[in-house]
Design an enzyme around this catalytic site. Structure first.
Site, PDB file in Angstrom:
ATOM      1  N   GLY A  12      23.420 -27.464 -50.852  1.00  0.00           N
ATOM      2  CA  GLY A  12      24.178 -27.632 -49.611  1.00  0.00           C
ATOM      3  C   GLY A  12      25.604 -27.132 -49.697  1.00  0.00           C
ATOM      4  CE1 TYR A 152      30.016 -30.381 -65.410  1.00  0.00           C
ATOM      5  CE2 TYR A 152      31.673 -29.107 -66.595  1.00  0.00           C
ATOM      6  CZ  TYR A 152      30.690 -29.190 -65.623  1.00  0.00           C
ATOM      7  OH  TYR A 152      30.386 -28.072 -64.878  1.00  0.00           O
TER       8      TYR A 152
HETATM    9  N1  LIG Z   1      32.916 -24.579 -59.764  1.00  0.00           N
HETATM   10  C1  LIG Z   1      33.034 -24.308 -61.053  1.00  0.00           C
HETATM   11  O1  LIG Z   1      34.105 -23.832 -61.515  1.00  0.00           O
HETATM   12  C2  LIG Z   1      31.872 -24.530 -61.985  1.00  0.00           C
HETATM   13  C3  LIG Z   1      31.999 -24.030 -63.291  1.00  0.00           C
HETATM   14  C4  LIG Z   1      30.950 -24.205 -64.187  1.00  0.00           C
HETATM   15  C5  LIG Z   1      29.814 -24.859 -63.786  1.00  0.00           C
HETATM   16  N2  LIG Z   1      29.715 -25.357 -62.522  1.00  0.00           N
HETATM   17  C6  LIG Z   1      28.447 -26.036 -62.175  1.00  0.00           C
HETATM   18  O2  LIG Z   1      27.871 -25.394 -61.071  1.00  0.00           O
HETATM   19  C7  LIG Z   1      27.037 -26.319 -60.356  1.00  0.00           C
HETATM   20  C8  LIG Z   1      27.387 -26.243 -58.875  1.00  0.00           C
HETATM   21  O3  LIG Z   1      28.732 -26.694 -58.727  1.00  0.00           O
HETATM   22  P1  LIG Z   1      29.723 -26.234 -57.561  1.00  0.00           P
HETATM   23  O4  LIG Z   1      30.902 -25.658 -58.199  1.00  0.00           O
HETATM   24  O5  LIG Z   1      28.987 -25.459 -56.524  1.00  0.00           O
HETATM   25  O6  LIG Z   1      30.176 -27.666 -57.010  1.00  0.00           O
HETATM   26  P2  LIG Z   1      29.680 -28.566 -55.807  1.00  0.00           P
HETATM   27  O7  LIG Z   1      30.018 -27.885 -54.523  1.00  0.00           O
HETATM   28  O8  LIG Z   1      30.264 -29.927 -56.054  1.00  0.00           O
HETATM   29  O9  LIG Z   1      28.094 -28.623 -55.946  1.00  0.00           O
HETATM   30  C9  LIG Z   1      27.388 -29.645 -56.614  1.00  0.00           C
HETATM   31  C10 LIG Z   1      26.166 -29.972 -55.786  1.00  0.00           C
HETATM   32  O10 LIG Z   1      25.314 -30.859 -56.511  1.00  0.00           O
HETATM   33  C11 LIG Z   1      24.800 -31.822 -55.627  1.00  0.00           C
HETATM   34  N3  LIG Z   1      24.463 -33.021 -56.405  1.00  0.00           N
HETATM   35  C12 LIG Z   1      25.286 -33.672 -57.260  1.00  0.00           C
HETATM   36  N4  LIG Z   1      24.676 -34.757 -57.775  1.00  0.00           N
HETATM   37  C13 LIG Z   1      23.424 -34.764 -57.229  1.00  0.00           C
HETATM   38  C14 LIG Z   1      22.321 -35.654 -57.357  1.00  0.00           C
HETATM   39  N5  LIG Z   1      22.362 -36.752 -58.122  1.00  0.00           N
HETATM   40  N6  LIG Z   1      21.183 -35.369 -56.672  1.00  0.00           N
HETATM   41  C15 LIG Z   1      21.126 -34.272 -55.875  1.00  0.00           C
HETATM   42  N7  LIG Z   1      22.149 -33.413 -55.710  1.00  0.00           N
HETATM   43  C16 LIG Z   1      23.286 -33.658 -56.373  1.00  0.00           C
HETATM   44  C17 LIG Z   1      25.915 -32.052 -54.603  1.00  0.00           C
HETATM   45  O11 LIG Z   1      25.431 -32.490 -53.346  1.00  0.00           O
HETATM   46  P3  LIG Z   1      25.448 -34.050 -52.887  1.00  0.00           P
HETATM   47  O12 LIG Z   1      26.788 -34.592 -53.280  1.00  0.00           O
HETATM   48  O13 LIG Z   1      25.228 -34.001 -51.421  1.00  0.00           O
HETATM   49  O14 LIG Z   1      24.309 -34.681 -53.623  1.00  0.00           O
HETATM   50  C18 LIG Z   1      26.508 -30.653 -54.472  1.00  0.00           C
HETATM   51  O15 LIG Z   1      25.876 -29.929 -53.419  1.00  0.00           O
HETATM   52  C19 LIG Z   1      27.312 -27.696 -60.988  1.00  0.00           C
HETATM   53  O16 LIG Z   1      26.260 -28.007 -61.865  1.00  0.00           O
HETATM   54  C20 LIG Z   1      28.613 -27.479 -61.749  1.00  0.00           C
HETATM   55  O17 LIG Z   1      28.726 -28.363 -62.840  1.00  0.00           O
HETATM   56  C21 LIG Z   1      30.714 -25.199 -61.610  1.00  0.00           C
END
Ligand SMILES: NC(=O)c1ccc[n+]([C@@H]2O[C@H](COP(=O)([O-])OP(=O)(O)OC[C@H]3O[C@@H](n4cnc5c(N)ncnc54)[C@H](OP(=O)(O)O)[C@@H]3O)[C@@H](O)[C@H]2O)c1
Length: 248
Positions: A12, A152
Site C-alpha cells: 500500500g 532491525y
Molecule cells: N526506505 C528505506 O530507506 C528502506 C531501506 C532498506 C530497506 N527498507 C525495507 O523496505 C521495505 C518497505 O519499506 P518502505 O521504505 O516502503 O516503508 P513503508 O512505506 O513503511 O512500507 C512498509 C509497509 O509494510 C507494511 N507492514 C508493516 N508491518 C506489517 C504487518 N505486520 N503486516 C502487514 N503489512 C505490514 C506497512 O503497511 P501497514 O502499516 O498498513 O501494515 C507498509 O505498507 C521494508 O521491509 C523496509 O524495512 C526500506
C-alpha cells in the site's frame, strides 16, 4: 484477468506500492497485503485506474505477524497458482532499551515485523507457488550488511540465511528465491519523523552516485527477479544502494 498472480506485502505504500505498479504493468494480477484497509485500497485503485485495468491490483487486509490472518491471503488467491511472492512488509521498530523487558519487546517486534511476516506469507503460499517458475523475493536492507539498526539489522540479516535454505529447498522445483537489499530510499513511510536534513545528507554522501534511492529503483530490481528472465538467479542478495555497500 492477467495470466500471472503476484502477492506483495506492504504493497500500500512506498517500495511495495512501486513494486505492485511495475508488476501490474507487466500484466500480473497483484494482491497487496497490509494492515490498513484505506491505504491499501487507495493504492490499488490508483494503480488499477492508471493502467486502465480494473482489479489489476486488489487489497487484502491482514497483519502478517498473525498466523490466523494468513487465511485471508490464501482465500483471496483462490485456486490460481502464485507466480511471485514479494515479501516487502517490515520496518524499523524502536522501543525502550533501558530494561531487559524493553530489549526483549523491541527485538521481538523487529523480528515479528521483518522476519515472521515474510516467513508466514511465504509458507502460507508455498503450496500455491507455480511449479515450475515460481518466484520468491525478500526485501531486506543495507542494514543487514553493514549494521546500524540494532535489532532491525539483525532481523533483516536473518532473511538472508533463510533465503539460502529456501532457495535450496525450492530449486529442484524451478522456483527461485532471492533477496533485494535496498539502501537509503525516500518517499516511503519508513523513516516517519526520524529523518533529519543531516541524516539525509549523510546517507546521500555515502552513495557513489550522490543521490537517495527511490521506490522505483527498488521495484525495478524486484521486477527483474520476479520475471521470466531471472530463472537462473537464485539464492542471491542484490544490493540496490547507489554503491553505499560494495560487492556483497
Ligand atoms: N526506505 C528505506 O530507506 C528502506 C531501506 C532498506 C530497506 N527498507 C525495507 O523496505 C521495505 C518497505 O519499506 P518502505 O521504505 O516502503 O516503508 P513503508 O512505506 O513503511 O512500507 C512498509 C509497509 O509494510 C507494511 N507492514 C508493516 N508491518 C506489517 C504487518 N505486520 N503486516 C502487514 N503489512 C505490514 C506497512 O503497511 P501497514 O502499516 O498498513 O501494515 C507498509 O505498507 C521494508 O521491509 C523496509 O524495512 C526500506
Amino acid at each position: 484477468m492477467g495470466e500471472r498472480v503476484a502477492v506483495v506485502s506492504g504493497g500500500g505504500t512506498g517500495i511495495g506500492a512501486a513494486v505492485a505498479r511495475v508488476l501490474a504493468t507487466d500484466g500480473f494480477d497483484v494482491l497487496v497485503v497490509g494492515r490498513r484497509e484505506d491505504v491499501l485500497k487507495a493504492a490499488a485503485d490508483r494503480i488499477s485506474w492508471d493502467l486502465a485495468r480494473p482489479g489489476a491490483v486488489r487489497p487484502v487486509v491482514a497483519d502478517l505477524t498473525d498466523p490466523e490472518q494468513l487465511t485471508r491471503v490464501v482465500e483471496a488467491v483462490g485456486d490460481r497458482p502464485v507466480d511471485a511472492v514479494v515479501n516487502n512488509a517490515g520496518g524499523y521498530l524502536g522501543g525502550d532499551s533501558g530494561t531487559l523487558a524493553g530489549v526483549a519487546a523491541q527485538w521481538r517486534a523487529n523480528l515479528d515485523a521483518n522476519v515472521l511476516t515474510a516467513v508466514l506469507l511465504t509458507e502460507a503460499l508455498r503450496p500455491r507457488l507455480r511449479r515450475p517458475g515460481g518466484r520468491v523475493v525478500l526485501v531486506s536492507s543495507i542494514a543487514a550488511q553493514r549494521g546500524g539498526g540494532g535489532p532491525y539489522s539483525a532481523a533483516k540479516a536473518a532473511l538472508h540465511g533463510w533465503a539460502y535454505d529456501l532457495a535450496a529447498q525450492l530449486g529442484p522445483e524451478q522456483i527461485t528465491v532471492n533477496v533485494v537489499s535496498p539502501g537509503y530510499v525516500t518517499d516511503t513511510e519508513f523513516f516517519g519523523d526520524r529523518m533529519t536534513p543531516e541524516g539525509h545528507a549523510k546517507r546521500v554522501a555515502a552513495t557513489l552516485v550522490g543521490r537517495a534511492g527511490t521506490p522505483d529503483d527498488i521495484a525495478e530490481a524486484v521486477r527483474y527477479l520476479a520475471g521470466p528472465a531471472a530463472g537462473y538467479v537464485t539464492g542471491q542478495v542484490l544490493g540496490v544502494n547507489g554503491g553505499s555497500v560494495l560487492g556483497r
